[in-house]
Design a protein around this motif. Sequence first.
Motif, PDB file in Angstrom:
ATOM      1  N   VAL A   4       0.840  -1.193  -0.026  1.00  0.00           N
ATOM      2  CA  VAL A   4       0.059  -0.055  -0.020  1.00  0.00           C
ATOM      3  C   VAL A   4       0.712   1.325  -0.017  1.00  0.00           C
ATOM      4  O   VAL A   4       1.339   1.822   1.078  1.00  0.00           O
ATOM      5  N   ASN A   5       1.027   1.705  -1.214  1.00  0.00           N
ATOM      6  CA  ASN A   5       1.889   3.039  -1.354  1.00  0.00           C
ATOM      7  C   ASN A   5       3.222   2.922  -0.513  1.00  0.00           C
ATOM      8  O   ASN A   5       3.692   3.921  -0.254  1.00  0.00           O
ATOM      9  N   ALA A   6       3.482   1.612  -0.442  1.00  0.00           N
ATOM     10  CA  ALA A   6       4.828   1.615   0.359  1.00  0.00           C
ATOM     11  C   ALA A   6       5.802   1.211  -0.845  1.00  0.00           C
ATOM     12  O   ALA A   6       6.495   1.811  -1.128  1.00  0.00           O
ATOM     13  N   CYS A   7       6.121  -0.231  -1.020  1.00  0.00           N
ATOM     14  CA  CYS A   7       7.123  -0.600  -1.726  1.00  0.00           C
ATOM     15  C   CYS A   7       6.592  -1.937  -2.570  1.00  0.00           C
ATOM     16  O   CYS A   7       5.708  -2.514  -1.723  1.00  0.00           O
ATOM     17  N   PRO A   8       6.584  -2.106  -3.576  1.00  0.00           N
ATOM     18  CA  PRO A   8       7.292  -1.202  -4.775  1.00  0.00           C
ATOM     19  C   PRO A   8       6.773   0.196  -5.006  1.00  0.00           C
ATOM     20  O   PRO A   8       5.451   0.352  -4.838  1.00  0.00           O
ATOM     21  N   GLY A   9       7.229   0.956  -6.041  1.00  0.00           N
ATOM     22  CA  GLY A   9       6.759   2.218  -6.279  1.00  0.00           C
ATOM     23  C   GLY A   9       5.999   1.961  -7.571  1.00  0.00           C
ATOM     24  O   GLY A   9       5.195   2.756  -7.914  1.00  0.00           O
ATOM     25  N   ASP A  10       6.316   0.716  -8.414  1.00  0.00           N
ATOM     26  CA  ASP A  10       5.373   0.619  -9.546  1.00  0.00           C
ATOM     27  C   ASP A  10       5.183  -0.884  -9.681  1.00  0.00           C
ATOM     28  O   ASP A  10       5.572  -1.692  -8.599  1.00  0.00           O
ATOM     29  N   GLU A  11       4.891  -1.635 -10.921  1.00  0.00           N
ATOM     30  CA  GLU A  11       4.700  -2.866 -11.132  1.00  0.00           C
ATOM     31  C   GLU A  11       5.893  -2.976 -12.126  1.00  0.00           C
ATOM     32  O   GLU A  11       6.494  -2.243 -12.760  1.00  0.00           O
ATOM     33  N   PRO A  12       6.400  -4.282 -12.178  1.00  0.00           N
ATOM     34  CA  PRO A  12       7.346  -4.619 -12.982  1.00  0.00           C
ATOM     35  C   PRO A  12       7.092  -4.573 -14.367  1.00  0.00           C
ATOM     36  O   PRO A  12       6.095  -4.872 -14.994  1.00  0.00           O
ATOM     37  N   VAL A  13       8.292  -4.360 -15.182  1.00  0.00           N
ATOM     38  CA  VAL A  13       8.165  -4.057 -16.673  1.00  0.00           C
ATOM     39  C   VAL A  13       9.205  -5.046 -17.364  1.00  0.00           C
ATOM     40  O   VAL A  13      10.366  -5.190 -16.892  1.00  0.00           O
ATOM     41  N   PRO A  14       8.578  -5.737 -18.199  1.00  0.00           N
ATOM     42  CA  PRO A  14       9.491  -6.666 -19.068  1.00  0.00           C
ATOM     43  C   PRO A  14      10.713  -5.746 -19.757  1.00  0.00           C
ATOM     44  O   PRO A  14      10.633  -4.805 -19.862  1.00  0.00           O
ATOM     45  N   VAL A  15      11.899  -6.434 -19.955  1.00  0.00           N
ATOM     46  CA  VAL A  15      13.086  -5.997 -20.510  1.00  0.00           C
ATOM     47  C   VAL A  15      13.361  -6.940 -21.830  1.00  0.00           C
ATOM     48  O   VAL A  15      12.772  -7.791 -22.037  1.00  0.00           O
ATOM     49  N   GLU A  16      14.021  -6.092 -22.795  1.00  0.00           N
ATOM     50  CA  GLU A  16      14.330  -6.843 -24.166  1.00  0.00           C
ATOM     51  C   GLU A  16      15.261  -7.870 -23.816  1.00  0.00           C
ATOM     52  O   GLU A  16      16.006  -8.127 -22.997  1.00  0.00           O
ATOM     53  N   ALA A  17      15.249  -8.709 -24.607  1.00  0.00           N
ATOM     54  CA  ALA A  17      15.959 -10.045 -24.515  1.00  0.00           C
ATOM     55  C   ALA A  17      17.347  -9.524 -24.826  1.00  0.00           C
ATOM     56  O   ALA A  17      17.885  -8.841 -25.571  1.00  0.00           O
ATOM     57  N   GLY A  18      18.113 -10.167 -24.106  1.00  0.00           N
ATOM     58  CA  GLY A  18      19.618 -10.037 -23.864  1.00  0.00           C
ATOM     59  C   GLY A  18      20.102  -8.925 -22.768  1.00  0.00           C
ATOM     60  O   GLY A  18      21.323  -8.714 -22.992  1.00  0.00           O
TER      61      GLY A  18
END
Length: 476
Positions: A129-143
């Motif tokens: 709750v507005n604590a941790c984390p600040g957002d949700e995870p985001v995929p990264v590019e391959a490699g």
Amino acid sequence: MAPQRFREQYDQIQRSMPDVPLAIGPDDAGEFLYEKGVVLARDGEEARLVEDTVRRHFTTFAGLTADHVRRTGPETNRSGITRIQVADPGQGDGSGDLAVAGALRALREPEGRTGRRLVSRNHVVSIAVNACPGDEPVPVEAGAQPNPAVADGAHNPDSAVGVLVIDTGLMNDYRSYPLLAHTQGDAQVEECGDDGILRQYCGHGTFIAGLVAAVAPNTDITVRGTLNDAGAILESEFGEKLFEAVDQGGWPDVISLSAGTSNGRTDGLLGVDAFMRELRQQRTLLVAAAGNNSSATPFWPAAYAGLPGFENAVLSIGALRGDAEFGACFSNHGAWVKAYAPGERLTSALTGFETPVPYVYQHSTYDACRYGFGYACTCRHPRHTGVLSDEGGSGKPDQVMFEGLAQWSGTSFATPVAVGMIAAHMTARAENDPRKALTQLMDGNREVAEVRGANVPALIPATWSPTPVALPSTRT
């Protein structure tokens, strides 16, 4: 604060704790969550004093009868805390609790005692709750590579620094990520729902362990799944769980804790008081996240770093934005936050590498920063629509696939970066005392950043790469 996100998370946590009626405090201000109809007191004489005082005043509390006032928890436990029911928790909605507020007022100056707090709400301690984390995870590019990148050095079981991560558990395939080959601990409970979708906050503990291992390869990391249930636990249980975590393997060199709560006070959490006093007598260093409320309100247990007697035992960590020149929009701040580390869009292991897993976003991003910042912060970029933000709406929530690494933001993740720097310093200097290592590291640190107009100590690993800070692109 971010009221929309707070209330979305209130609903999420209430669903994860169906048998624990929750209220928003203080007085529906949207600052923290707590258990309805219950207060906490120390065991023994103080618990009896609280119960007797509440009984004498019960006629002034809305909906409270004498039958409601009773102790509901064990009178003896390691955390030294007793739960006292002061009202029917089924009454009312989640917008505050008049009976609990009345009990707190009645005990402000109990007969014959001054200067010692006797009663507290039973707060929800959370990574959510507005604590941790600040957002949700985001995929990264391959490699893509981890950021911070892997530092030089190797794991040596004879000299490795012991790090205990108290968080969510480890993902089932975490060992497929080479950096976590020497990590041990509890497994994540229910990684995915019946639909095969990754649950919210799953991978949080694995991500943190990956950051520690990248910055400090010579570490023995143990992850305890204390916060597996939607990343939340009641204060009355949290102190006991902290003791259990250290009992399983002994007091480590460093504890990494990315959870907490505010409580509207400046003297700590009653439920963790016994653990914190025991910590002060040990050699262990607690490194704790300052929280993501964009607030100067103390966030516990991190804010113990600002209390007398805990200066050497606790380090509170705020988050810097992607260029490490300024504080991240979401990061808490204030004199009680003792250092800041990169905490925006860090890259680490989320799931392991054996099986790709889908995730559906729970929160929508915003057209503008929730806290009034002007850079392309995680409030609004990258854009997506979430389930909780769009209930009853026409938008379709965005779904992504995770296959190993991800980017994630929060003081949750600035904290293990700081832990890794302390552990790496211990290895480089052959220093066995983590508190001395912290003093040496801080004394020798020359990096600073600007947070709310003040220059603050910045702990920046040599292998960390800044990310561009610019205005977000327009969504199409």
